[in-house]
Motif scaffolding. Structure first.
Motif, PDB file in Angstrom:
ATOM      1  N   GLU A 159       0.835  -1.203   0.000  1.00 35.63           N
ATOM      2  CA  GLU A 159       0.000   0.000   0.000  1.00 35.63           C
ATOM      3  C   GLU A 159       0.870   1.253   0.000  1.00 35.63           C
ATOM      4  OE1 GLU A 159      -3.178   0.361  -0.164  1.00 35.63           O
ATOM      5  OE2 GLU A 159      -4.092  -1.573   0.338  1.00 35.63           O
ATOM      6  N   THR A 160       2.056   1.137   0.573  1.00 32.11           N
ATOM      7  CA  THR A 160       2.933   2.301   0.707  1.00 32.11           C
ATOM      8  C   THR A 160       3.942   2.415  -0.420  1.00 32.11           C
ATOM      9  OG1 THR A 160       4.544   1.056   2.038  1.00 32.11           O
ATOM     10  CG2 THR A 160       2.728   2.098   3.206  1.00 32.11           C
TER      11      THR A 160
ATOM     12  N   SER B  49       9.858   4.650  -2.866  1.00 33.32           N
ATOM     13  CA  SER B  49      10.098   3.570  -1.914  1.00 33.32           C
ATOM     14  C   SER B  49      10.649   2.316  -2.566  1.00 33.32           C
ATOM     15  CB  SER B  49       8.802   3.234  -1.172  1.00 33.32           C
ATOM     16  OG  SER B  49       7.820   2.764  -2.062  1.00 33.32           O
TER      17      SER B  49
END
Length: 373
Positions: free
Chosen positions: A162-163, A168
């Motif tokens: 989700e992140t 990232s």
């Protein structure tokens, strides 16, 4: 007159004394009634006392676990911001990557595994705050239900995705946790399949994992529309599915699920307006899924065939789905001929493997022949 007055006063005193005595007697009776507890009330009181004691013990255990986790974090051989040395995302987008693992990497992976388990325990406990369940999840510390461990690891990996973003993907912490989550899911799955007991929950968890990650991989399939900036995040999730697919139980179900999505998406592309804003997302989603199938077939099909419990029935199912997907994409050749070209490359690779491995020759003849037509 004096005697009459004294008699009246005596009567008043007597009446007052009797009234006080009655009130006192009634008061004492009420106190006794209040102190008398029925058996049902006594059981309820004991039950609440027992619950309070259990809750107190649970709080003490959680405090001990928290202290142990904090102490263990200081025992790591590497700092918290240490980079993942396993090159988990180093082969992103490469066909048939080769990487050799040495002893130092295994030692480093042990450290990352401990961190991953602490993260899963923390998230699972936070999710269970306020719950009346007394079941505790202590991954890696005590022997517990492997199914719960698998489910917790799957939920952790999906929440981690989700992140994910273009930034990232290159984050060492994300790479570390993603790597350990994939490894832990693979180990838990092997342990569960080796027991041969109650396979339905395991199949449900794995199907849920494949479906949820596939939806996150393709922004078009996401409920909230396009959530990621750029394609790096989508290829990152594709890579996670590719790594998870090293297990035939996951990989075969992943191919079957993706082929079914391709069939639906091909029909929508056939009747969609090329100038629609969502058309580029559909187009990109199609290529990512086709590429994922190619990776899984090229990387693992030969290894899958060596497994003793290799499911040839499931193999026939997804081979049939690939053939159906190729036929559906042939209808889009006037719009984009690359779809059919890439699917032909996959069926060619598949036919080469099926024809060269004795175990895979158990596939039905009509399915094998359809690969060439």
């Amino acid at each position: 007159m004096a005697e009459g007055g004294n008699a009246g006063a005596s009567d008043e005193s007597l009446k007052l004394a009797v009234a006080i005595s009655l009130l006192r007697s009634k008061f004492m009776k009420n106190i006794k009634d209040c102190n008398a507890i029925s058996p049902s009330q006594s059981d309820t009181l004991l039950r609440w006392k027992r619950k309070a004691k259990e809750r107190k013990q649970e709080i003490l255990r959680l405090r001990e676990d928290l202290k142990e986790s904090q102490d263990a974090s200081h025992c790591d051989l590497f700092p918290e911001n240490a980079s993942c040395k396993c090159y988990f995302f180093g082969s992103l987008g490469e066909l048939n990557p080769k990487h050799h693992v040495n002893d130092s990497e295994n030692r480093f992976n042990d450290v990352l595994r401990r961190r991953f388990l602490r993260q899963v325990r923390f998230k699972e406990r936070r999710r269970r705050v306020g719950s009346s369940s007394q079941q505790r999840l202590s991954l890696g510390l005590i022997e517990e239900d492997e199914t719960e461990q698998l489910k917790a690891s799957v939920d952790f990996l999906v929440e981690l995705c989700e992140t994910v973003s273009a930034v990232s993907v290159d984050d060492s912490k994300f790479a570390n946790l993603a790597h350990q989550a994939v490894d832990f899911i693979s180990v838990s799955l092997k342990n569960l399949l080796s027991t041969g007991r109650n396979p339905e929950p395991v199949e449900g968890i794995i199907n849920s994992l494949v479906t949820r990650l596939t939806r996150k991989m393709c922004s078009y399939l996401s409920e909230n529309g396009s959530q990621h900036t750029g394609t790096n995040a989508q290829f990152c999730i594709q890579h996670l599915l590719r790594k998870l697919g090293s297990e035939p139980y996951i990989g075969q179900r992943c191919i079957l699920s993706v082929c079914q999505i391709i069939l639906v998406l091909a029909e929508r592309l056939l009747f969609s307006d090329p100038f629609d804003d969502i058309f580029p997302d559909m187009h990109e989603c199609m290529f990512i899924m086709i590429q994922l199938i190619e990776f899984l077939v090229a990387d693992y099909l030969l290894e899958w065939s060596k497994a003793e419990d290799f499911d040839t029935v499931l193999l026939e199912d997804w081979m049939t789905s690939i053939i159906q997907a190729r036929k559906a994409l042939e209808l889009l050749e006037s719009r984009n001929g690359l779809y059919a070209l890439y699917m032909d490359r996959i069926t060619g690779e598949l036919a080469k493997h099926v024809g060269g491995v004795s175990l895979l020759q158990k596939v039905k003849t009509d399915i094998f022949n359809r690969l060439f037509h």
